[in-house]
Every structure is written in structure tokens, then in C-alpha cells.
Design a protein around this motif. Sequence first.
Motif, PDB file in Angstrom:
ATOM      1  N   SER A  30       0.826  -1.209   0.000  1.00 59.43           N
ATOM      2  CA  SER A  30       0.000   0.000   0.000  1.00 59.43           C
ATOM      3  C   SER A  30       0.865   1.266   0.000  1.00 59.43           C
ATOM      4  N   ARG A  31       2.114   1.132   0.419  1.00 55.73           N
ATOM      5  CA  ARG A  31       3.017   2.287   0.428  1.00 55.73           C
ATOM      6  C   ARG A  31       3.739   2.443  -0.910  1.00 55.73           C
ATOM      7  N   ALA A  32       3.564   1.480  -1.817  1.00 58.02           N
ATOM      8  CA  ALA A  32       4.243   1.541  -3.114  1.00 58.02           C
ATOM      9  C   ALA A  32       3.520   2.519  -4.039  1.00 58.02           C
ATOM     10  N   SER A  33       4.152   2.789  -5.162  1.00 55.28           N
ATOM     11  CA  SER A  33       3.546   3.713  -6.124  1.00 55.28           C
ATOM     12  C   SER A  33       3.275   2.975  -7.435  1.00 55.28           C
ATOM     13  N   GLY A  34       2.343   3.480  -8.196  1.00 53.82           N
ATOM     14  CA  GLY A  34       2.027   2.915  -9.503  1.00 53.82           C
ATOM     15  C   GLY A  34       1.136   1.684  -9.389  1.00 53.82           C
ATOM     16  N   LEU A  35       1.344   0.741 -10.318  1.00 59.27           N
ATOM     17  CA  LEU A  35       0.522  -0.465 -10.347  1.00 59.27           C
ATOM     18  C   LEU A  35       0.847  -1.418  -9.200  1.00 59.27           C
ATOM     19  N   ALA A  36       2.022  -1.302  -8.621  1.00 59.48           N
ATOM     20  CA  ALA A  36       2.383  -2.164  -7.494  1.00 59.48           C
ATOM     21  C   ALA A  36       1.472  -1.907  -6.298  1.00 59.48           C
ATOM     22  N   ARG A  37       0.893  -0.722  -6.239  1.00 55.94           N
ATOM     23  CA  ARG A  37       0.002  -0.389  -5.135  1.00 55.94           C
ATOM     24  C   ARG A  37      -1.252  -1.259  -5.170  1.00 55.94           C
ATOM     25  N   PHE A  38      -1.735  -1.602  -6.356  1.00 58.76           N
ATOM     26  CA  PHE A  38      -2.961  -2.380  -6.484  1.00 58.76           C
ATOM     27  C   PHE A  38      -2.701  -3.884  -6.523  1.00 58.76           C
ATOM     28  N   SER A  39      -1.442  -4.303  -6.485  1.00 54.80           N
ATOM     29  CA  SER A  39      -1.139  -5.739  -6.473  1.00 54.80           C
ATOM     30  C   SER A  39      -1.464  -6.368  -5.116  1.00 54.80           C
ATOM     31  N   GLY A  40      -1.697  -5.557  -4.117  1.00 57.40           N
ATOM     32  CA  GLY A  40      -2.127  -6.070  -2.817  1.00 57.40           C
ATOM     33  C   GLY A  40      -3.470  -6.770  -2.904  1.00 57.40           C
ATOM     34  N   ILE A  41      -4.304  -6.323  -3.852  1.00 51.70           N
ATOM     35  CA  ILE A  41      -5.610  -6.963  -4.060  1.00 51.70           C
ATOM     36  C   ILE A  41      -5.408  -8.390  -4.571  1.00 51.70           C
ATOM     37  N   PHE A  42      -4.450  -8.575  -5.483  1.00 54.56           N
ATOM     38  CA  PHE A  42      -4.183  -9.906  -6.019  1.00 54.56           C
ATOM     39  C   PHE A  42      -3.567 -10.823  -4.957  1.00 54.56           C
ATOM     40  N   VAL A  43      -2.743 -10.259  -4.113  1.00 52.06           N
ATOM     41  CA  VAL A  43      -2.166 -11.041  -3.008  1.00 52.06           C
ATOM     42  C   VAL A  43      -3.278 -11.493  -2.069  1.00 52.06           C
ATOM     43  N   PHE A  44      -4.205 -10.598  -1.762  1.00 51.08           N
ATOM     44  CA  PHE A  44      -5.332 -10.935  -0.891  1.00 51.08           C
ATOM     45  C   PHE A  44      -6.209 -12.031  -1.509  1.00 51.08           C
ATOM     46  N   LEU A  45      -6.501 -11.907  -2.808  1.00 53.05           N
ATOM     47  CA  LEU A  45      -7.322 -12.914  -3.484  1.00 53.05           C
ATOM     48  C   LEU A  45      -6.619 -14.276  -3.555  1.00 53.05           C
ATOM     49  N   ALA A  46      -5.311 -14.264  -3.776  1.00 58.78           N
ATOM     50  CA  ALA A  46      -4.552 -15.523  -3.798  1.00 58.78           C
ATOM     51  C   ALA A  46      -4.583 -16.193  -2.428  1.00 58.78           C
ATOM     52  N   ALA A  47      -4.450 -15.413  -1.363  1.00 58.53           N
ATOM     53  CA  ALA A  47      -4.506 -15.972  -0.009  1.00 58.53           C
ATOM     54  C   ALA A  47      -5.900 -16.501   0.287  1.00 58.53           C
ATOM     55  N   LEU A  48      -6.914 -15.830  -0.208  1.00 61.76           N
ATOM     56  CA  LEU A  48      -8.289 -16.296  -0.013  1.00 61.76           C
ATOM     57  C   LEU A  48      -8.511 -17.635  -0.726  1.00 61.76           C
ATOM     58  N   ILE A  49      -7.988 -17.775  -1.924  1.00 62.38           N
ATOM     59  CA  ILE A  49      -8.122 -19.039  -2.663  1.00 62.38           C
ATOM     60  C   ILE A  49      -7.371 -20.164  -1.951  1.00 62.38           C
ATOM     61  N   VAL A  50      -6.162 -19.897  -1.475  1.00 64.62           N
ATOM     62  CA  VAL A  50      -5.388 -20.905  -0.748  1.00 64.62           C
ATOM     63  C   VAL A  50      -6.111 -21.311   0.530  1.00 64.62           C
ATOM     64  N   THR A  51      -6.704 -20.352   1.230  1.00 64.94           N
ATOM     65  CA  THR A  51      -7.451 -20.646   2.458  1.00 64.94           C
ATOM     66  C   THR A  51      -8.661 -21.514   2.158  1.00 64.94           C
ATOM     67  N   LEU A  52      -9.400 -21.189   1.106  1.00 60.80           N
ATOM     68  CA  LEU A  52     -10.571 -21.988   0.761  1.00 60.80           C
ATOM     69  C   LEU A  52     -10.191 -23.404   0.350  1.00 60.80           C
TER      70      LEU A  52
END
Length: 115
Positions: A30-52
Motif C-alpha cells: 500500500s506504500r508503493a507507487s504505480g501499479l504495485a500499489r494495487f497488487s495487494g488486491i491480487f495477493v489478498f485474493l490468492a490468499a483467499l483461494i489458498v485458504t478456501l
Amino acid sequence: MADTILGVGAGVFILALLWVLVLLLCVLLSRASGLARFSGIFVFLAALIVTLVLLFFPRATEVPTPEVEIKIMDKFFIGRYVLLAFLSIFFLGSLFLVLIHHILEPIYAKPLRPN
């Protein structure tokens, strides 16, 4: 249930570690700039899939297998108490010697006026 820690299996600790790392990574991204800032959403979704996947496809059965009771026999019972008796006697003897030679050592008074 020999593979449990505090009454829960390893999967609970894997999920806890996964989500701690995901939250840490999301905060860092979230402290990054550019498109890296929104990659946190993909990390969250990947963790959600692994959890499920881990929740819906467990490896272990829900009913634990009955454990065989193991009887522990103490074959060195008498020897252990003999050793304890000798150690107790030596401890009390050394405590008595410390009392005599160090604690009760006389302290002689020095004369106030030299003659």
C-alpha cells in the motif's frame, strides 16, 4: 492426536502464518507507487483461494484414530532412589561444611589503640 499443538492441528498455524504474511505484504504494497500499489488486491485474493482450498479439501479425517495406551515401566526405580539418597547425604554434608568453614568463621576484633 500426536500431531497437534495446543489442541489444534498444523493447518491452523499454516493459515495464521499465511494471513499474517498477507496482511504484512498488503501494508507494504500500500506504500508503493504505480501499479504495485494495487497488487495487494491480487495477493489478498490468492490468499483467499489458498485458504478456501485448505478448508474444503483437508488431508486428515474428521474422526481421529483411537490411540493405543502406552504403559511406561520404571525399571531403575530402586537405583534412582539409592542415587537420590546418596546425593541428599552429600548435599547435607557439604552444606554443613560450608556452614562451619565460611559462615561461622570467627572475625577477631582489632585493637583500637596500637601499643
